[in-house]
Design a protein around this motif. Structure first.
Motif, PDB file in Angstrom:
ATOM      1  N   LYS B 246      42.831  54.142  46.874  1.00 43.87           N
ATOM      2  CA  LYS B 246      44.089  54.841  46.514  1.00 43.87           C
ATOM      3  C   LYS B 246      44.132  54.919  44.943  1.00 43.87           C
ATOM      4  O   LYS B 246      44.680  55.992  44.264  1.00 43.87           O
ATOM      5  N   ALA B 247      43.944  53.700  44.291  1.00 41.66           N
ATOM      6  CA  ALA B 247      44.168  53.660  42.953  1.00 41.66           C
ATOM      7  C   ALA B 247      43.446  54.775  42.063  1.00 41.66           C
ATOM      8  O   ALA B 247      42.295  55.016  42.505  1.00 41.66           O
ATOM      9  N   LYS B 248      44.152  54.886  41.159  1.00 39.78           N
ATOM     10  CA  LYS B 248      43.416  56.095  40.243  1.00 39.78           C
ATOM     11  C   LYS B 248      42.403  55.208  39.296  1.00 39.78           C
ATOM     12  O   LYS B 248      42.802  54.298  38.704  1.00 39.78           O
ATOM     13  N   VAL B 249      41.182  56.083  39.236  1.00 42.19           N
ATOM     14  CA  VAL B 249      40.131  55.472  38.173  1.00 42.19           C
ATOM     15  C   VAL B 249      40.191  56.391  37.201  1.00 42.19           C
ATOM     16  O   VAL B 249      39.996  57.698  37.218  1.00 42.19           O
ATOM     17  N   LEU B 250      40.190  55.930  35.893  1.00 40.50           N
ATOM     18  CA  LEU B 250      40.096  56.645  34.709  1.00 40.50           C
ATOM     19  C   LEU B 250      38.381  56.792  34.466  1.00 40.50           C
ATOM     20  O   LEU B 250      37.907  56.108  33.601  1.00 40.50           O
ATOM     21  N   TYR B 251      37.963  57.725  34.989  1.00 41.97           N
ATOM     22  CA  TYR B 251      36.630  57.887  34.848  1.00 41.97           C
ATOM     23  C   TYR B 251      35.982  58.679  33.639  1.00 41.97           C
ATOM     24  O   TYR B 251      34.862  58.747  33.380  1.00 41.97           O
ATOM     25  N   GLY B 252      36.812  59.215  32.967  1.00 41.34           N
ATOM     26  CA  GLY B 252      36.434  59.990  31.525  1.00 41.34           C
ATOM     27  C   GLY B 252      35.838  59.152  30.721  1.00 41.34           C
ATOM     28  O   GLY B 252      35.829  58.168  30.839  1.00 41.34           O
ATOM     29  N   TYR B 517      35.243  49.946  33.448  1.00 42.56           N
ATOM     30  CA  TYR B 517      34.818  49.740  34.995  1.00 42.56           C
ATOM     31  C   TYR B 517      33.331  49.048  34.851  1.00 42.56           C
ATOM     32  O   TYR B 517      32.641  49.321  34.197  1.00 42.56           O
ATOM     33  N   ILE B 518      33.220  48.137  36.060  1.00 41.61           N
ATOM     34  CA  ILE B 518      31.924  47.926  36.662  1.00 41.61           C
ATOM     35  C   ILE B 518      31.851  48.246  37.929  1.00 41.61           C
ATOM     36  O   ILE B 518      32.581  48.179  38.683  1.00 41.61           O
ATOM     37  N   ALA B 519      30.523  48.520  38.187  1.00 38.89           N
ATOM     38  CA  ALA B 519      30.170  48.956  39.667  1.00 38.89           C
ATOM     39  C   ALA B 519      29.302  47.866  40.276  1.00 38.89           C
ATOM     40  O   ALA B 519      28.463  47.304  39.390  1.00 38.89           O
ATOM     41  N   THR B 520      29.420  47.383  41.375  1.00 40.35           N
ATOM     42  CA  THR B 520      28.631  46.266  42.100  1.00 40.35           C
ATOM     43  C   THR B 520      28.270  46.802  43.360  1.00 40.35           C
ATOM     44  O   THR B 520      28.861  47.382  44.038  1.00 40.35           O
ATOM     45  N   GLY B 521      26.857  46.399  43.656  1.00 39.13           N
ATOM     46  CA  GLY B 521      26.254  46.581  44.960  1.00 39.13           C
ATOM     47  C   GLY B 521      26.030  45.235  45.727  1.00 39.13           C
ATOM     48  O   GLY B 521      25.649  44.449  44.878  1.00 39.13           O
ATOM     49  N   SER B 522      25.953  45.401  46.804  1.00 41.42           N
ATOM     50  CA  SER B 522      25.951  44.039  47.698  1.00 41.42           C
ATOM     51  C   SER B 522      24.796  43.984  48.900  1.00 41.42           C
ATOM     52  O   SER B 522      24.834  45.229  49.478  1.00 41.42           O
ATOM     53  N   VAL B 538      38.997  48.751  42.828  1.00 39.43           N
ATOM     54  CA  VAL B 538      39.400  50.005  42.809  1.00 39.43           C
ATOM     55  C   VAL B 538      38.856  50.914  43.593  1.00 39.43           C
ATOM     56  O   VAL B 538      39.539  51.854  44.034  1.00 39.43           O
ATOM     57  N   ARG B 539      37.545  50.565  44.004  1.00 42.60           N
ATOM     58  CA  ARG B 539      36.853  51.439  44.941  1.00 42.60           C
ATOM     59  C   ARG B 539      35.910  50.368  45.805  1.00 42.60           C
ATOM     60  O   ARG B 539      35.593  49.582  45.280  1.00 42.60           O
ATOM     61  N   VAL B 540      36.206  50.936  47.255  1.00 38.36           N
ATOM     62  CA  VAL B 540      34.852  50.187  48.029  1.00 38.36           C
ATOM     63  C   VAL B 540      34.509  51.447  48.635  1.00 38.36           C
ATOM     64  O   VAL B 540      35.160  52.313  49.178  1.00 38.36           O
ATOM     65  N   MET B 541      33.081  51.345  48.517  1.00 37.63           N
ATOM     66  CA  MET B 541      32.226  52.371  49.184  1.00 37.63           C
ATOM     67  C   MET B 541      31.371  51.895  50.250  1.00 37.63           C
ATOM     68  O   MET B 541      30.250  51.140  49.613  1.00 37.63           O
ATOM     69  N   TRP B 572      27.952  59.426  44.518  1.00 37.48           N
ATOM     70  CA  TRP B 572      29.652  58.864  45.274  1.00 37.48           C
ATOM     71  C   TRP B 572      30.089  59.724  44.187  1.00 37.48           C
ATOM     72  O   TRP B 572      30.211  59.780  43.042  1.00 37.48           O
ATOM     73  N   ASP B 573      31.547  60.198  44.641  1.00 34.76           N
ATOM     74  CA  ASP B 573      32.635  60.720  43.705  1.00 34.76           C
ATOM     75  C   ASP B 573      33.597  59.777  43.552  1.00 34.76           C
ATOM     76  O   ASP B 573      34.198  59.444  44.319  1.00 34.76           O
ATOM     77  N   LEU B 574      33.599  59.153  42.195  1.00 37.86           N
ATOM     78  CA  LEU B 574      34.456  58.056  41.994  1.00 37.86           C
ATOM     79  C   LEU B 574      36.081  58.494  41.936  1.00 37.86           C
ATOM     80  O   LEU B 574      36.881  57.491  42.065  1.00 37.86           O
TER      81      LEU B 574
END
Lengths: 635, 675
Positions: B246-252, B517-522, B538-541, B572-574
């Protein structure tokens, strides 16, 4: 479902309680109770599996697809277990299995090493340092056909291409619908008169400019005079991927080249051509089946032809026959199937030559070598029964009333060949204590020779049982000691100038050949040289029999005639020459960029026999007759 | 109203347990304290013990009464969730019954309901094992294991190794199943169906499991199709809740500083006019300058970033100049690929990395060495010694040039210091530093001017799988076997943030281009996006069917590409956290991903010795941007096989690194494998 069961099979690997007991015994615990060992086995299995699961992560991060002992050690370290130090092996160590005394055991083979030996042995070589090398994987979407890249068309693709030319379009995307294809189709349809007949499409082997240049360079180098260039060219032929587009041209080059040079008795060129065949066969990326109809006759000709050189008594054409025989054996080994019957057909041809009393001894020698290379079974059933008759001919040649020098040499070589091929077979076939008399009874004139050879074989094999095979080194083909002939092969550099010798260079005096007086020279003058340039291009527009005189370039007083021939029929060639040394050169210019080399193959009549012409009956015979009539043909 | 989050139904199932949870946490806090006290007593730290007792207000009595309690019941307490007195044969019946019920449902509900089969199966099996019905457990497993989806088979295999109650302790997989709930998204209709069935039949056993171990996220809308479910399923513990994204991600992207490049400015305007004004993905970052206030961009001071030095500005100007020469690539104009092959690497190459400006390449080896090559004609040099440096005229214009020692020039340099395979390395934006991570649990910072080790960061105890420098320098992020990702700055030897939440190893980490932000893959097959400022996830995909081994942000920061052991590449669309496209084609682990500089092409390469090119522009064009992410059944995934427009195999070299130069030439690298 089957796959799922497979998975199930993999996970049910368990340590058995017996194993636990054996392991316990090996470290000094005897009599482990049953329930304890069962419990231990289950627990160990579980722990092992956990560690393997952990080790898989290390494998994945190590960017590998094979689990190594190092991965396992690292997994142990992560679990705070001391790893097994010093147990590193890049390979799998298989479990050995043994059973007996009611027990089944799996164990690791653990050889004892002599420390002294390890210390005293020389140090292994220092591995090469890591280097970074760059190449083009693709240039604007096109993957260049360089050795660093995988071959553009795998062997399987080339194979399916035979049966279905539409696959072709997948192999080279740049295929353009050539005019020739359409024309060909229309013609065939017209001929057939039936719209429903499924026509095999013409394969279009289109060559790019680079490929044309490459073809030119390679063919020039292969038959040229510079040995270093030749070996480079042959190296390229045997290793480069992506030659499949040019393969039809190379095969025709060899086929036509042999056809003509046999007539010209040009031993050197024949050898060069055979080396090309060898190089092409060594290339792992090529699918040669399609072109056997050209390779087999060419190779067979070089084995059994009556005369391969100008001076049969001096030149070592035997080496060529041996070399070609080995090539032939390799072809049989690689490509013979129950459908194409290559080996039986070749064997039959050779057999006929061996049996007949009319064949020239040189041909007989070739046939013996050809059969000999095909292996012990062939020797047993096709060569052994004829030894007696061969012997008679050999006797006639060596001890007969009229001794011909050439025949004598041939007879000697036949003897040598028989002594090479027969003993390994006879050794196992006949008992050791047979006497010379028995051999004579069986094999006639050659009996004693064979007997002594077999004896020698027996001795050497018992003396050095490690190397049972005869120590004769595989003879590498050697050029006969002959003054080097200089010639330049010209191939059509562009479709617009088919076969025009635009860059022909003739070094002055390079082509004069000093001959031993004993050699019969057909024709009188030797200085006039003729160069015949063959173009197998089917275009009728090409000027036929156009002669170009290159006076200025020879530097000598005698003009060199360059003859441009068109059409693939070789029968012309014998009538063209009138004197002297002739060098026949062919070029296969890619006519209008589409040069359909397979023109004759695709025609309905030949397409029927599975791409392999019945060469054994007519083609070699054709060559032989050419050779035979050659002295007459050359005025 | 349709988008309202309504877990109320599931809440009434869950209510009881949540109460218990509250008690439990209180209890466990106290127990921790007691444990500490015991430890102090054991080691004779009397003063500390007294102090702690005073502060926490624990009396001696408490300690005494409690000492016996935790040790005896530790195991049973932790696993109490699985305690059950039911007849073991009931499990078989109930599972069969559940299957039969799902079979009898309408097709629309069937696929959604069958999602619960896997978690129910797992927990039934674990209950059987826990209650020591080992033979029944085995029978149960063998009977139903084949009914589960293919992508769960790997976990099931791990599960099947657990055959005894004792095995359930300290097993990572068990811990995850026990401590977290399996998340399933389901439409309201399907959910009502299920609830009615369970209540009618009075299947207490099933009801218990669903209450305790499942979290059903109910949404209003039509049920999802099989394809939609399969695309997001596969995670270790199911899907992500809608709430999580739900949280807003400031991807700009951050606003670029004004660099005053007069000549280029003109060219830029010309180019700007040439191009039709398209939306973000088409624009390259440097031309974005004009759109002054991107609503999706974070403020430049949201994250404290290092000041730009003169050198950085020069670097940016060169980068901009090179950008102008960029080739446009796509299916119509295919790119060129230059492949760097490492030869004679007998020890095994574990990582390869190219610097942003494509001038340096580093390779990490399994024998703990790092080697850096120069990919440009200029050689690698070390700085002069201190004495020699003193002699240099410090006011000279070419002081940077003068301080390098020409005698040390070579094509490659070796960095020695690690004590295990080097799993990752990353160059700083100005190429003065290299950060590397290794199996020995350390992260090391290397100077590429003195070619020596500057700092050794010891935070992860276990192997560190990945480390990445931020695009703005100063910060770097690491990920490791200890299931955490960490944020560091080069001047602190302790991490600034620890991101915990993954249920298994964090295999890869990637900085967002705006460094916020950082993205992690597991290995738990989830991808998470963390806000560096707050430390929140802020995102779980979910959607990968195997461990995630590589991540790559699109140049505009809005999209994330990921790939891993399963060989699929997902975009993915962040902004909403939904899957846009799933691309299949690789046959083995994908190790490298790279977006072209204009974001129109994605290159992927892996252990199947192949580089593949995917058409991202096409995905963006075919993507419907107006969908409502809160209703999972409206999300569509583009799986068009035509997205693949180029496939270039190597002879026998796995592709370990891919990098687009500023001019859009693709560099690929790998170490030759001798089979």
């Amino acid at each position: 479902m089957a796959e799922k069961h497979d998975k199930e099979g993999k996970i049910s690997a368990n340590l058995s309680s017996d194993s636990v007991r054996v392991i316990a015994e090996s470290i000094g615990f005897h009599g482990v109770p049953d329930d304890a060992s069962t419990y231990l086995a289950e627990d160990c299995t579980y722990r092992l599996k956990l560690i393997v699961q952990e080790a898989l992560k290390f494998m994945q991060h190590g960017k590998r697809q094979k689990l190594s002992t190092a991965d396992f050690d690292q997994a142990l370290r992560v679990q705070n277990i001391e790893p097994l130090y010093g147990f590193h092996t890049p390979d799998l160590i298989p479990f050995r299995y043994a059973s007996g005394g009611g027990r089944e055991l799996h164990f690791l083979e653990d050889k004892e090493l002599d420390l002294q030996e390890v210390i005293n042995s020389t140090l292994p070589r220092v591995p090469l340092d890591v280097t970074l090398k760059a190449h083009w994987l693709c240039i604007e979407g096109e993957q260049p056909a360089i050795p660093e890249n995988p071959p553009p068309a795998s062997k399987e693709q080339q194979k399916t291409e035979i049966l279905d030319p539409t696959v072709k379009s997948a192999i080279d995307k740049s295929k353009k619908p050539g005019k020739l294809v359409d024309g060909g189709k229309a013609r065939l349809r017209h001929k057939g008169g039936n719209e429903l007949v499924k026509m095999k499409e013409l394969s279009n082997h289109e060559l790019s400019m680079e490929q044309q240049l490459y073809y030119k360079e390679i063919t020039e180098a292969c038959v040229g005079s510079e040995e270093s260039r030749r070996s480079e060219a042959l190296q390229s032929l045997s290793t480069d991927p992506g030659l499949h587009q040019m393969l039809p041209r190379f095969s025709t080059f060899i086929f036509e080249g042999v056809k003509i040079n046999v007539v010209q008795n040009n031993l050197a060129l024949l050898i060069y051509l055979m080396r090309m065949v060898k190089a092409l066969m060594d290339n792992q990326t090529l699918y040669l089946e399609k072109y056997l109809h050209e390779f087999v006759p060419a190779v067979t000709t070089c084995i059994v032809c009556k005369q391969l050189c100008m001076r049969p008594d001096v030149d070592n054409h035997w080496a060529l026959r041996d070399f070609a025989a080995r090539l032939n054996a390799q072809i049989c080994k690689n490509f013979s199937t129950s459908i194409n019957n290559i080996q039986p057909r070749i064997t039959k041809t050779f057999c006929k030559a061996v049996k007949s009393d009319k064949t020239v001894l040189a041909t007989q020698y070739g046939a013996i070598a050809g059969l000999g290379e095909l292996g012990s079974e062939v020797i047993k059933s096709f060569l052994l029964p004829h030894i007696k008759s061969i012997g008679e001919r050999v006797q006639l040649a060596t001890e007969g009333p009229v001794i011909n020098n050439a025949d004598k040499i041939a007879a000697d070589n036949i003897k040598k060949a028989l002594c090479k091929y027969l003993p390994p077979v006879l050794k196992s076939l006949r008992s050791a204590n047979e006497t010379v008399e028995e051999y004579i009874a069986e094999y006639g004139y050659l009996g004693p020779t064979i007997h002594s050879a077999v004896l020698k074989e027996r001795q050497s094999s018992s003396a050095a049982s490690v190397t049972p095979s005869q120590p004769t080194p595989r003879p590498t083909i050697q050029l006969p000691q002959q003054p080097k002939t200089q010639f330049v092969i010209q191939s059509g550099p562009s479709p617009t100038l088919p076969g025009t010798p635009s860059t022909t260079r003739f070094p002055p005096g390079g082509m004069s050949i000093s001959r031993t007086p004993s050699t019969p020279i057909p024709g009188g003058s030797t200085n006039q040289q003729k160069i015949v340039i063959m173009s197998s291009q089917p275009h009728p527009t090409t000027p036929v029999g156009q002669s170009i005189t290159l006076n200025s370039m020879t530097g000598g007083p005698n003009p060199t005639v360059v003859k441009v021939l068109s059409g693939s029929s070789s029968s012309n060639s014998s009538s063209v020459g009138n004197s002297g040394q002739k060098i026949v050169v062919m070029s296969l210019p890619p006519g209008n960029g589409t040069g359909n080399v397979q023109g004759s193959v695709v025609s309905p009549s030949t397409a029927q026999d599975l791409g392999i012409r019945s060469i054994f009956g007519d083609q070699p015979a054709h060559h032989m007759s050419l050779t035979k009539s050659e002295p007459d043909a050359l005025p | 109203m349709a988008t309202q989050y309504s877990p109320s139904e599931s809440k009434d199932l869950v209510d009881q347990t949540s109460l218990n949870d509250a008690n439990k946490t209180d209890l466990s806090d106290k127990q921790t304290l007691l444990a500490v006290l015991q430890f102090l007593r054991k080691n004779n730290f009397k003063e500390t013990e007294g102090l702690l007792k005073k502060e926490s207000g624990i009396t001696d009595d408490d300690v005494k009464t409690d000492t016996a309690h935790p040790s005896a019941s530790e195991v049973s307490y932790a696993l109490a969730a699985y305690k059950s007195d039911d007849d073991p044969t009931l499990y078989d019946d109930h599972f069969t019954d559940l299957k039969a019920f799902i079979e009898s449902c309408l097709d629309v509900h069937k696929v959604e309901l069958s999602m619960i089969l896997y978690p129910v199966f797992v927990h039934m099996y674990l209950e059987l094992v826990f209650n020591q019905h080992e033979i029944h457990a085995k029978e149960f497993y063998e009977k139903f294991c084949m009914d589960q989806e293919d992508y769960y088979q790997e976990d099931l295999r791990k599960l099947s190794t657990v055959t005894k109650k004792e095995h359930m302790q300290e097993n990572q997989l068990m811990d995850n199943f026990r401590s977290s709930k399996f998340i399933i998204k389901m439409s309201r209709d399907s959910y009502t169906h299920l609830k009615r069935h369970l209540q009618e039949k009075q299947l207490n056993l099933l009801l218990n499991i669903i209450q305790e171990h499942l979290f059903i996220d109910v949404f209003d809308g039509v049920p999802r199709t099989k394809q939609q479910i399969d695309s997001t399923a596969g995670g270790l513990l199911g899907e992500a809740t809608r709430e999580a994204n739900k949280a807003k991600v400031l991807y700009g992207l951050l606003k670029e500083p004004d660099l005053n490049i007069p000549v280029e400015e003109e060219e830029e305007t010309v180019e700007g006019e040439d191009r039709p004004k398209k939306k973000k993905p088409k624009k390259d970052p440097l031309l974005m300058k004009k759109s002054k206030n991107d609503p999706n961009a974070p403020a430049n001071n949201r994250m404290p970033l290092p000041e730009l030095k003169d050198r950085d500005k020069l670097e940016k100007i060169t980068a901009f100049r090179e950008t102008l020469k960029r080739v446009k690539i796509g299916p119509e104009s295919l790119p060129s690929i230059c492949f760097y092959t490492l030869l004679n690497s007998w020890q095994g190459v574990t990582s390869l990395e190219t610097s942003e400006d494509s001038s340096l390449m580093s390779a990490g080896f399994a024998d703990s060495l790092i080697r850096v090559w120069s990919l440009v004609p200029s050689k690698l040099r070390a700085m002069k010694t201190q004495e020699d440096l003193e002699l240099i005229d410090k006011d000279a214009d070419d002081v940077l040039e003068r301080m390098m020692d020409d005698r040390t020039a070579s094509d490659s340099k070796l960095l020695i210091g690690h004590n295990g395979p080097v799993y990752a390395a990353s160059f700083n934006s100005d190429r003065n530093y290299l950060i590397s991570s290794s199996e020995d649990g350390t992260i090391r910072l290397w100077s590429l001017q003195t070619w020596s080790n500057l700092v050794c960061y010891k935070g992860h105890i276990y192997p560190v799988w990945d480390v990445k420098f931020s695009a703005h320098g100063h910060y770097f992020a690491s990920a490791g076997h200890d299931r955490t990702a960490r944020l560091w700055s080069t001047d602190h030897y302790q991490p600034l943030r620890i991101f915990a939440g993954h249920l298994a190893d964090v295999d890869c980490v990637q900085f967002h281009p705006n460094s916020n932000y950082i993205a992690t893959g597991s290995s738990d097959r989830h991808i998470r996006l963390w806000d560096i400022l707050s430390g929140n996830c802020v995102r779980v995909m979910t959607g990968h069917k195997g461990a995630v081994h590589s991540l790559c942000f699109s140049p505009d920061g809005r999209y994330l590409a990921s790939s891993g052991v399963d060989g699929t590449v997902i975009i993915w669309d962040l902004s909403k956290g939904n899957m846009m496209s799933q691309m299949r084609g690789h046959t083995s682990t994908v190790c490298a991903l790279s977006f072209s500089r204009d974001g129109g092409v994605l290159a992927s390469g892996g252990l199947d010795n192949c580089v593949k090119l995917w058409d991202v522009n096409r995905i963006l064009n075919e993507h419907d941007t107006d969908i409502d992410a809160t209703i999972p059944s409206t999300l569509l995934v583009n799986e068009n096989p035509k997205l693949l427009f180029g496939s270039y195999p190597t002879k026998s070299t796995p592709v370990l690194n891919l990098h687009f130069t500023r001019k859009n030439l693709l560099l690929a690298a790998g170490a030759m494998k001798i089979s």
